[in-house]
Design a protein around this motif. Structure first.
Motif, short mmCIF file in Angstrom:
data_model
loop_
_atom_site.label_atom_id
_atom_site.label_comp_id
_atom_site.label_asym_id
_atom_site.label_seq_id
_atom_site.Cartn_x
_atom_site.Cartn_y
_atom_site.Cartn_z
N PRO A 51 0.84 -1.20 0.00
CA PRO A 51 0.00 0.00 0.00
C PRO A 51 0.87 1.25 0.00
O PRO A 51 2.11 1.18 0.06
CB PRO A 51 -0.78 -0.13 1.32
CG PRO A 51 0.13 -0.92 2.20
CD PRO A 51 0.83 -1.89 1.30
N GLU A 52 0.21 2.40 -0.09
CA GLU A 52 0.95 3.66 0.01
C GLU A 52 1.65 3.75 1.36
O GLU A 52 1.15 3.24 2.38
CB GLU A 52 -0.01 4.84 -0.13
CG GLU A 52 -0.58 5.00 -1.54
CD GLU A 52 0.50 5.35 -2.56
OE1 GLU A 52 1.43 6.10 -2.20
OE2 GLU A 52 0.42 4.85 -3.70
N GLY A 53 2.82 4.37 1.35
CA GLY A 53 3.56 4.52 2.60
C GLY A 53 2.76 5.28 3.65
O GLY A 53 1.97 6.18 3.33
N ARG A 54 2.95 4.92 4.91
CA ARG A 54 2.20 5.53 6.01
C ARG A 54 3.17 6.10 7.03
O ARG A 54 4.32 5.65 7.14
CB ARG A 54 1.30 4.49 6.67
CG ARG A 54 0.22 3.95 5.74
CD ARG A 54 -0.26 2.58 6.20
NE ARG A 54 -0.76 2.61 7.57
CZ ARG A 54 -0.98 1.51 8.30
NH1 ARG A 54 -0.73 0.32 7.78
NH2 ARG A 54 -1.45 1.61 9.53
N PRO A 55 2.72 7.05 7.84
CA PRO A 55 3.59 7.60 8.89
C PRO A 55 4.03 6.52 9.87
O PRO A 55 3.29 5.55 10.12
CB PRO A 55 2.69 8.64 9.58
CG PRO A 55 1.65 8.98 8.58
CD PRO A 55 1.42 7.74 7.77
N GLU A 76 -0.37 0.02 14.53
CA GLU A 76 -0.95 -1.23 14.03
C GLU A 76 -0.23 -2.44 14.61
O GLU A 76 -0.87 -3.45 14.97
CB GLU A 76 -0.92 -1.26 12.51
CG GLU A 76 -1.60 -2.50 11.94
CD GLU A 76 -1.77 -2.44 10.43
OE1 GLU A 76 -2.14 -3.49 9.85
OE2 GLU A 76 -1.54 -1.37 9.83
N GLU A 92 1.59 5.53 12.66
CA GLU A 92 0.48 4.65 12.29
C GLU A 92 0.93 3.20 12.17
O GLU A 92 0.23 2.27 12.60
CB GLU A 92 -0.13 5.11 10.96
CG GLU A 92 -0.91 6.41 11.04
CD GLU A 92 -1.57 6.73 9.70
OE1 GLU A 92 -1.66 5.82 8.85
OE2 GLU A 92 -1.97 7.90 9.51
N VAL A 93 2.10 3.00 11.58
CA VAL A 93 2.63 1.65 11.41
C VAL A 93 2.87 1.00 12.77
O VAL A 93 2.48 -0.15 13.02
CB VAL A 93 3.93 1.67 10.59
CG1 VAL A 93 4.57 0.29 10.55
CG2 VAL A 93 3.65 2.16 9.17
#
Length: 489
Positions: A8-12, A19, A15-16
């Motif tokens: 998926p698109e990279g996330r901050p 999760e 957020e990672v």
């Protein structure tokens, strides 16, 4: 060409990490003393943070080549030197590995290659008591040795030294003893087994993955511990896991050999390709220096007196737990536990015969109360049982555990027994695991509640009662298929 992106698109980062933390919430707790398998909790404030910081400091260091990263050689020499001082003999040599399985695999490779070069054995055998860890069978399968399994004493659960000696042949490359065995926590008669092996010129390995780092400190804390290490004549190698009672993070073990000549058989070297000359002491080539660094840091931080105190706490927890279990109606502790591992079974209505269904109901009821006790199925006349690994963090939990165990046992006794349909058992006994098709495998898994999409069962008793009734080869085939369904991609 793929039409969908692989990621998926990279996330901050926040957020990672959030999760990841959310995923951990479904796991059994690794701290706090309520999970009695798989984890080792020293209960020391700051130890996890120390290990994490040490790992981070060396995470990008490649342990493949100590000539480029000399810190790796310094750290490994320090760690192995400490292990050799605790468990070795003059001239003992060793290697840091990723865990007990790799340490055992390397010990078996050493024995195979030694038998080939020194004794001319081309079809080597691996001589094991029936309680030897499954990793030895894995090593035999990987490395082409024939396992020869000798039943243990059905009362003490220790290896039968006389039977082991009688099973030695001209093809035996390695004899194994455990200190202690994982299944029952008892120490095999190492001196007798090693002496018989030495008399035939055969190498002898002691699997001290569990006990190697606690038994010497239990001795220092004033408890009687029989000799089991490289000081015993005839013992030629030994494995010890630092991620168990050394309280390092997972991925830390050492395999020791009596001398450098033996250790050399462990190594792999290859110069017959156009790349850089390769020499690997372990199965791994590239490996992070982080696991070595965190083990080094934990050992240096806890120190001699610290480990003695921690071993004393495990001994205290064991004493209290054993006394409590032995006072319970129908509960029987198996063997004479020596190093923090306890196995017990529960009798059925006759007050004598172990009741598998009751035992597994008890494990499920304890899990409902927030405890994890590890079920072990019956094997070759040895009874099914529940297995507990005690750590310093469990000292304050023993009373609560015993209270909840009494409550859970009453609840388990009130439940309907889990039974296997006799027709299914008869049908399963006739199946050939080598020729089973996917539809047949799926059918048996579905009957056990483990079909595709079923997820992990909330209660394990129905699954494990069925598994216990199946022939060994079929059991292994279904286990492999089940784990394949968990890791489904």
């Amino acid at each position: 060409m793929p039409t969908e992106p692989a990621l998926p698109e990279g996330r901050p980062a926040t957020e990672v990490l959030a999760e990841l933390r959310a995923l951990r919430e479904a796991d059994a707790p690794t701290r706090g003393g309520r999970t009695f398998a798989y984890v080792y909790d020293a209960g020391l404030d700051g130890l996890d943070e120390l290990a994490a910081e040490a790992y981070t400091t060396f995470a990008t260091v490649n342990g493949l080549d100590p000539t480029v990263f000399p810190s790796v050689a310094r750290l490994e020499n320090d760690v192995v030197g400490s292990v050799a001082a605790l468990l070795g003999a003059p001239g003992a040599q060793g290697t840091f590995t990723s865990g007990g399985t790799e340490s055992i695999l390397l010990a078996v490779k050493t024995a195979r290659d030694h038998a080939r070069s020194e004794r001319g054995i081309t079809a080597p055998q691996l001589l094991l008591p029936s309680t030897a860890h499954a990793a030895f069978h894995k090593a035999a399968a990987y490395l082409g040795l024939a396992p020869v399994v000798v039943p243990v004493d059905p009362v003490t659960f220790r290896a039968d030294a006389a039977a082991m000696a009688a099973a030695l042949t001209d093809r035996t490359a390695l004899v194994v003893a455990s200190a202690p065995s994982y299944a029952h926590g008892v120490i095999d008669p190492v001196a007798e087994i090693a002496a018989a092996a030495a008399a035939r010129g055969v190498l002898c390995h002691v699997d001290a993955c569990i006990g190697g780092w606690i038994l010497p400190y239990l001795r220092r804390a004033g408890r009687a511990v029989e000799p089991f290490d490289l000081s015993v004549p005839g013992v030629t190698s030994l494995s010890v896991d630092l991620h168990k009672y050394g309280y390092a993070d997972k991925g830390a073990s050492v395999v020791l050999h009596r001398d450098a000549t033996l250790r050399r058989h462990q190594y792999f070297a290859h110069a017959g390709w156009p790349g850089y000359p390769v020499v690997n002491p372990t199965v791994q080539g590239t490996k992070s220096g982080g696991l070595l660094a965190q083990a080094w840091a934990v050992l240096r931080h806890v120190g001699e007196e610290g480990y003695t105190a921690l071993a004393g706490r495990v001994g205290e927890a064991s004493d209290r737990l054993l006394a409590g279990l032995r006072s319970m109606d129908g509960v029987r502790v198996l063997g004479d536990p020596a190093a923090g591992l306890v196995a017990f079974t529960v009798a059925g209505e006759d007050g004598v015969t172990p009741d598998l269904s009751l035992l597994l109901h008890l494990a499920d009821e304890m899990r409902e109360l927030g405890w994890y006790l590890q079920p072990q199925l019956s094997f070759d006349g040895l009874p099914p049982n529940l297995h507990l690994t005690l750590t310093p963090a469990t000292v304050g939990q023993v009373g609560s555990l015993l209270d909840d165990l009494a409550v859970a046992l009453d609840k388990a006794r009130a439940l309907e027994p889990v039974v296997v349909d006799p027709e299914l058992a008869s049908f399963a006994a006739g199946l050939d695991p080598e020729t089973l098709g996917p539809d047949e495998v799926a059918g048996v898994l579905a009957f056990a509640g483990l079909g595709e999409g079923a997820g992990l069962p909330r209660r394990a008793a129905p699954v494990l009662v069925l598994l216990d009734a199946l022939p060994g080869p079929l059991k292994e085939r279904l286990l492999a298929e089940f784990i394949g369904s968990v890791f489904r991609i």
